[in-house]
Design an enzyme around this catalytic site. Structure first.
Site, PDB file in Angstrom:
ATOM      1  N   PHE A  55     -19.557  23.199 -49.311  1.00 48.89           N
ATOM      2  CA  PHE A  55     -18.721  24.293 -49.563  1.00 48.89           C
ATOM      3  C   PHE A  55     -20.030  25.275 -49.824  1.00 48.89           C
ATOM      4  CE2 PHE A  55     -16.174  27.147 -52.009  1.00 48.89           C
ATOM      5  CZ  PHE A  55     -15.215  27.215 -51.079  1.00 48.89           C
ATOM      6  N   ASP A  57     -20.113  17.186 -56.363  1.00 51.12           N
ATOM      7  CA  ASP A  57     -19.045  18.100 -56.656  1.00 51.12           C
ATOM      8  C   ASP A  57     -17.656  17.334 -56.228  1.00 51.12           C
ATOM      9  OD1 ASP A  57     -17.055  20.131 -56.212  1.00 51.12           O
ATOM     10  OD2 ASP A  57     -18.188  21.582 -55.158  1.00 51.12           O
ATOM     11  N   TYR A  83      -7.522  23.554 -59.883  1.00 50.35           N
ATOM     12  CA  TYR A  83      -6.411  24.019 -59.493  1.00 50.35           C
ATOM     13  C   TYR A  83      -6.123  23.544 -58.077  1.00 50.35           C
ATOM     14  CZ  TYR A  83     -10.195  26.845 -57.156  1.00 50.35           C
ATOM     15  OH  TYR A  83     -11.557  26.982 -56.547  1.00 50.35           O
ATOM     16  N   LYS A  84      -6.862  22.605 -57.619  1.00 49.72           N
ATOM     17  CA  LYS A  84      -6.312  21.822 -56.483  1.00 49.72           C
ATOM     18  C   LYS A  84      -5.410  20.732 -56.734  1.00 49.72           C
ATOM     19  CE  LYS A  84     -10.340  23.300 -53.413  1.00 49.72           C
ATOM     20  NZ  LYS A  84     -11.116  24.022 -54.410  1.00 49.72           N
ATOM     21  N   ARG A  89      -6.394  22.804 -41.341  1.00 49.71           N
ATOM     22  CA  ARG A  89      -6.613  21.847 -42.330  1.00 49.71           C
ATOM     23  C   ARG A  89      -5.116  21.466 -43.104  1.00 49.71           C
ATOM     24  NH1 ARG A  89     -10.467  22.885 -47.635  1.00 49.71           N
ATOM     25  NH2 ARG A  89      -8.616  24.493 -47.955  1.00 49.71           N
TER      26      ARG A  89
END
Length: 416
Positions: free
Chosen positions: A131, A203, A228-229, A377
């Site tokens: 990322f 991560d 938050y995912k 995705r």
């Protein structure tokens, strides 16, 4: 699991699903199939009441007393301990605080400081497909330090054994790749890193709450992640950082704020870090958003990561099988690994018109997202995604492709 051959068969699977009742814990709009929990988790119903409690009572009535009365001061640690079992951590090894990027800055800084006694260890290894913010943070630190640190980008995980050596200070990897869903073998990779005297930073943004994680069992050195995912903490919810007990005494970072002080209200003019994981904290915490993280974490107490993983693999298996069988006439390329041991909780497909197709799906209430280059995705959160959602999502995708019902000139939004 045999691939269901009808919508009714999917409905039957949902009726047999041991996680089915947990869907009721979330507010999900009618007519929406939400396959973007790997970007922003759905809202737990309890979060609205919790926000009202914090704003109306704890802030509105109790005011500053709530730092003690409502446990605000301890909340980063309280939530960290609640999150810890989901990532294979022990009590008092995790705090929920700041953003993933800021926590990366802390962890990278601490790792380089711990390795500073070896003058030849000047290389940080990460993946080109990591990322971007992970790479940016490493670039920023090394540029700021100006001590000849180098960042080495690899293109495939297979390169790691060839590139790690006595010059490697840190290997920084995302456990599940945000674009493809590739899942690293954390234990094996960490062991390889340690064989060469380097440190391992993971991560967990696309892992925590999605796949079983065993940080201590793998002997990892540091980890960060967002809430938050898959943890459903809310948009921009505070992230987390993990420092194992064996490293906490040596953990130092430049963002030495008063919340990480051994005696913050002694108001001393010099920084003395606390001996605990709270040394990873910086400044005053955002209480409203922090409080909502607990609503997402509470739901995980009603199931196990093993049950979540089993359903995750079943959902992604079904999605992949249906897309490849029902959309075979179209140029879709699976970029997510088929092997269970290498797959996170998502499925990604490449298509030349991926962005336009995603926008067409969203218009129909099937929400996935787009990532460059040309990647559609789809994230699968087993707490609320049903088998019938998978069937209906693929039916919509097939219809859009068959009819070419998408706008090649669709305006690119700021967030894709």
């Amino acid at each position: 699991m045999t691939t269901p051959n009808s919508r009714a068969a999917c409905e039957q699977l949902d009726q047999q699903d041991p996680l089915a009742a947990l869907r009721d814990e979330f507010l999900l709009p009618d007519g929406v199939i939400y396959l973007d929990g790997n970007s922003l988790g759905a809202r737990p119903k309890a979060s609205l009441q919790r926000a009202q409690e914090v704003i109306a009572q704890e802030w509105g009535t109790d005011l500053i007393k709530s730092w003690n009365k409502a446990g605000w001061f301890d909340l980063p640690s309280t939530l960290g301990n609640q999150l810890a079992p989901l990532i294979g951590a022990q009590a008092d090894e995790v705090v929920v605080t700041d953003s993933t990027s800021i926590n990366l800055f802390k962890a990278i800084s601490a790792a380089l400081q711990m390795q500073s006694g070896d003058a030849q260890r000047k290389v940080i290894i990460t993946e080109r497909s990591n990322f971007p913010t992970d790479i940016y943070m490493a670039e920023g630190i090394t540029r700021w330090l100006d001590r000849d640190y180098q960042i080495q980008l690899i293109d495939t995980p297979d390169e790691l054994p060839q590139v790690i050596n006595e010059k490697t200070a840190l290997v920084m990897l995302t456990h599940v790749n945000y674009r493809t869903g590739y899942l690293h073998d954390m234990a094996a990779v960490t062991a390889l890193i340690h064989q060469h005297g380097a440190l391992a930073l993971w991560d967990l943004a696309h892992s925590a709450g999605a796949v079983p994680v065993e940080l201590n069992a793998a002997q990892a050195d540091f980890a960060v992640g967002c809430t938050y995912k898959y943890l459903n903490g809310g948009p921009g919810a505070p992230a987390f950082i993990w420092v194992p007990r064996r490293h906490q005494a040596a953990f130092q970072h430049p963002l030495s704020g008063w919340w990480g002080h051994a005696s913050p209200f002694a108001m001393q003019p010099h920084f003395e870090p606390t001996a605990s994981i709270r040394r990873a904290l910086c400044g005053t915490q955002p209480m409203v958003s922090l409080a909502l993280v607990g609503c997402g974490l509470d739901i995980f107490g009603k199931t196990t990561m093993q049950a979540i993983r089993e359903k995750s693999l079943a959902l992604t298996d079904l999605f992949i099988a249906l897309v490849e069988s029902q959309c075979a006439a179209h140029p879709l390329e699976l970029v997510t690994p088929r092997q269970h041991q290498q797959r996170g909780s998502q499925a990604s497909f490449h298509h030349p018109h991926a962005y336009a197709i995603i926008q067409a799906l969203i218009e129909r209430g099937v929400i996935g997202d787009y990532r460059e280059p040309g990647i559609m995705r789809f994230g699968f959160t087993p707490l609320y995604v049903r088998y019938v959602d998978v069937w209906d999502a693929v039916a919509n995708l097939r219809d859009i492709l068959d009819r070419e019902d998408y706008d090649l000139h669709a305006k690119r939004h700021a967030v894709t």
